[in-house]
Design a protein around this motif. Structure first.
Motif, short mmCIF file in Angstrom:
data_model
loop_
_atom_site.label_atom_id
_atom_site.label_comp_id
_atom_site.label_asym_id
_atom_site.label_seq_id
_atom_site.Cartn_x
_atom_site.Cartn_y
_atom_site.Cartn_z
N LEU A 16 21.62 70.72 23.16
CA LEU A 16 20.95 69.69 22.81
C LEU A 16 21.61 68.63 22.15
CD1 LEU A 16 18.06 70.54 22.46
CD2 LEU A 16 17.84 70.97 20.05
N ASN A 17 21.11 67.57 22.50
CA ASN A 17 21.45 66.59 21.76
C ASN A 17 20.65 66.04 20.57
OD1 ASN A 17 22.41 64.18 20.96
ND2 ASN A 17 21.84 63.17 23.20
N LEU A 18 21.26 67.16 19.54
CA LEU A 18 20.83 66.72 18.13
C LEU A 18 20.26 64.79 17.51
CD1 LEU A 18 23.05 68.69 16.38
CD2 LEU A 18 20.66 69.54 17.29
N ALA A 19 20.63 64.06 17.86
CA ALA A 19 20.81 62.96 18.21
C ALA A 19 19.20 62.14 18.82
CB ALA A 19 21.64 61.33 18.87
N PHE A 48 27.36 80.88 13.41
CA PHE A 48 26.58 79.76 14.12
C PHE A 48 27.31 78.55 13.91
CE2 PHE A 48 23.98 83.15 12.17
CZ PHE A 48 23.08 83.33 12.71
N ARG A 49 27.62 77.37 14.72
CA ARG A 49 28.12 76.58 14.88
C ARG A 49 27.40 75.55 14.93
NH1 ARG A 49 31.29 80.41 16.97
NH2 ARG A 49 33.90 80.38 16.89
N ARG A 50 27.74 74.35 15.27
CA ARG A 50 26.27 73.02 15.26
C ARG A 50 26.44 73.44 17.06
NH1 ARG A 50 24.74 68.75 12.95
NH2 ARG A 50 23.95 67.04 13.94
N LEU A 51 25.03 72.78 17.16
CA LEU A 51 24.42 73.67 18.51
C LEU A 51 25.09 72.20 19.42
CD1 LEU A 51 20.92 73.44 18.15
CD2 LEU A 51 22.00 75.31 20.09
N PRO A 52 26.08 73.24 20.38
CA PRO A 52 26.94 71.82 21.99
C PRO A 52 25.50 70.62 22.26
CG PRO A 52 27.51 73.41 21.86
CD PRO A 52 26.18 74.01 20.80
N ARG A 53 26.19 69.36 22.29
CA ARG A 53 25.53 68.22 23.15
C ARG A 53 25.07 68.28 24.05
NH1 ARG A 53 25.48 63.42 25.79
NH2 ARG A 53 24.36 61.41 24.60
N ALA A 71 16.87 71.83 13.47
CA ALA A 71 18.02 72.87 14.00
C ALA A 71 18.52 72.04 14.01
CB ALA A 71 17.11 74.06 15.96
N SER A 72 20.10 72.52 13.99
CA SER A 72 21.18 72.01 14.19
C SER A 72 22.62 72.89 14.28
CB SER A 72 22.43 71.16 12.94
OG SER A 72 21.97 72.18 11.65
N GLU A 73 22.11 74.31 13.55
CA GLU A 73 23.42 75.32 14.25
C GLU A 73 22.79 76.03 15.18
OE1 GLU A 73 25.34 76.12 10.39
OE2 GLU A 73 25.57 74.21 10.21
N ALA A 74 23.55 77.68 15.74
CA ALA A 74 23.12 78.71 16.75
C ALA A 74 24.52 79.04 16.91
CB ALA A 74 22.21 78.07 18.16
N PHE A 89 15.09 81.73 10.63
CA PHE A 89 16.07 82.34 11.38
C PHE A 89 16.69 81.24 12.22
CE2 PHE A 89 13.63 82.14 14.68
CZ PHE A 89 14.07 81.83 15.97
N TRP A 90 17.96 81.40 11.77
CA TRP A 90 19.35 80.47 12.50
C TRP A 90 18.95 81.27 14.33
CZ3 TRP A 90 23.38 79.08 9.29
CH2 TRP A 90 23.08 78.04 8.43
N PRO A 91 18.68 80.54 15.47
CA PRO A 91 18.89 81.33 16.88
C PRO A 91 20.22 81.44 17.40
CG PRO A 91 18.45 78.82 17.02
CD PRO A 91 18.73 78.61 15.10
N GLY A 92 20.13 82.12 18.25
CA GLY A 92 21.61 82.53 18.32
C GLY A 92 21.03 82.75 20.34
#
Length: 350
Positions: free
Chosen positions: A46-49, A38-43, A63-66, A275-278
């Motif tokens: 999905l732009n987490l901001a 799992f890693r931080r979702l790339p911008r 959600a912040s990691e996938a 869960f965390w997504p993948g």
């Protein structure tokens, strides 16, 4: 009198693409090492901001990691696919085609050579195609955006010519990231075409279709393929699942239903957190075990029992013990075995 046991199904080829695991062997080593991907979702996914709940409220997600594929690129020249067709189609199509090619090669059927093409079929588990299709659909929503923005500009007193100039520039900017619709657009955005594309590339005549069983889609594809092999409808089946969906539709929806963990996942725990997504793809090449032996193919494993059940009037988005148990009992009954025979259990847990 007990019903006769179904013929065993042999897994003669395997291939996958998952986060940090481009082969089944690499995935197995990850499991043994208990390593997470799992890693931080790339911008760009999905732009987490923009979608943080503190900013977007009910339209946001925590959600912040996938488990995200990184560095994967479809080699269209390997498969002789025109660039325009690649751009017009969801990447899930190409990921599945690539993994199918590797599964065939793993079984000794590289480039489809030696396959009984008329009786080889494809069953793909997939939900919602992928986020590429939904993103591309934004281009076709421009008339709604234009009307909404034009109405607001008029309400604020913008001169008509200035409105038109602004909207023309906005339209160009809005549509720029998305491919212009062409003859491949419709087929490239459908889930059922994922299986059809594999059939088309390898000239397979046994049938190709996609199944959507949500989190169980891959298992459902395997079960359907096994049943088709036992029935004699197919002699070889490419089966498994593909998923490339990490966009707001799913991540916001999962957040609202309470399925996404807000902390570390605790699978098979009384205090489960979600869960965390993948994303990724995994496919198996299946044959009746007797046919595999006759061809001198050494299977990874034999599938002796499979089954499907639902929860009836239980929770629509929550698994019920009765439904889960019903599926397990049916699978053991088909296999003619007892759970006491099992030496390893591998499960899906959320």
């Amino acid at each position: 009198m007990n019903a006769p046991l179904a013929p065993a199904i042999a897994i003669v080829g395997l291939a996958c693409r998952y986060a940090d695991a481009g082969t089944p062997q690499a995935l197995w080593q990850m499991a043994l090492a208990q390593r997470r991907a799992f890693r931080r979702l790339p911008r760009e996914r999905l732009n987490l901001a923009d979608y943080a709940e503190a900013v977007a409220g009910a339209d946001g997600t925590h959600a912040s990691e996938a488990a995200v594929l990184h560095g994967w690129h479809f080699d269209r020249e390997r498969f002789r696919i025109p660039a325009a067709t690649v751009r017009a189609s969801d990447p899930a199509h190409w990921l599945a085609l690539e993994v199918a090619a590797d599964a065939l090669a793993d079984a000794g059927f590289g480039d489809g050579a030696g396959l009984p093409r008329l009786t080889t079929g494809v069953v793909i588990g997939n939900t919602l195609t992928g986020d590429g299709s939904r993103a591309a659909g934004l281009r076709l929503r421009w008339p709604y955006v234009r009307r909404t923005v034009a109405a607001q500009l008029a309400a604020e007193g913008w001169p008509l010519q200035r409105q038109q100039d602004f909207l023309a520039a906005l339209e160009a900017q809005w549509k720029a990231p998305f491919p212009v619709p062409d003859a491949d657009t419709l087929a490239g955005g459908l889930a059922n075409t994922i299986a059809g594309r594999i059939c088309n590339h390898y000239d397979l005549g046994g049938g190709g279709w996609s199944v959507d069983g949500a989190c169980a889609s891959s298992l459902l594809a395997i079960a359907q393929a096994c049943s088709a092999l036992v029935a004699g409808d197919l002699d070889v089946a490419i089966a498994g699942g593909v998923d490339l969906s990490l966009d707001p539709f799913e991540l916001v929806g999962f957040a609202r239903v309470g399925a996404l963990a807000r902390e570390d996942m605790r699978v098979f725990d009384a205090a489960g957190t979600g869960f965390w997504p993948g994303e990724g793809c995994g496919l198996a090449l299946l044959m009746r075990a007797a046919d595999a032996r006759a061809q001198g193919l050494r299977p990874y494993a034999l599938i002796r029992g499979w089954a499907v059940a639902s929860d009836g009037s239980g929770g629509l988005t929550r698994p019920e013990v009765a439904g889960q148990r019903r599926a397990i009992e049916r699978a053991w009954q088909r296999a003619g075995r007892s759970p006491a025979d099992a030496t390893l259990f591998e499960c899906h847990g959320t």
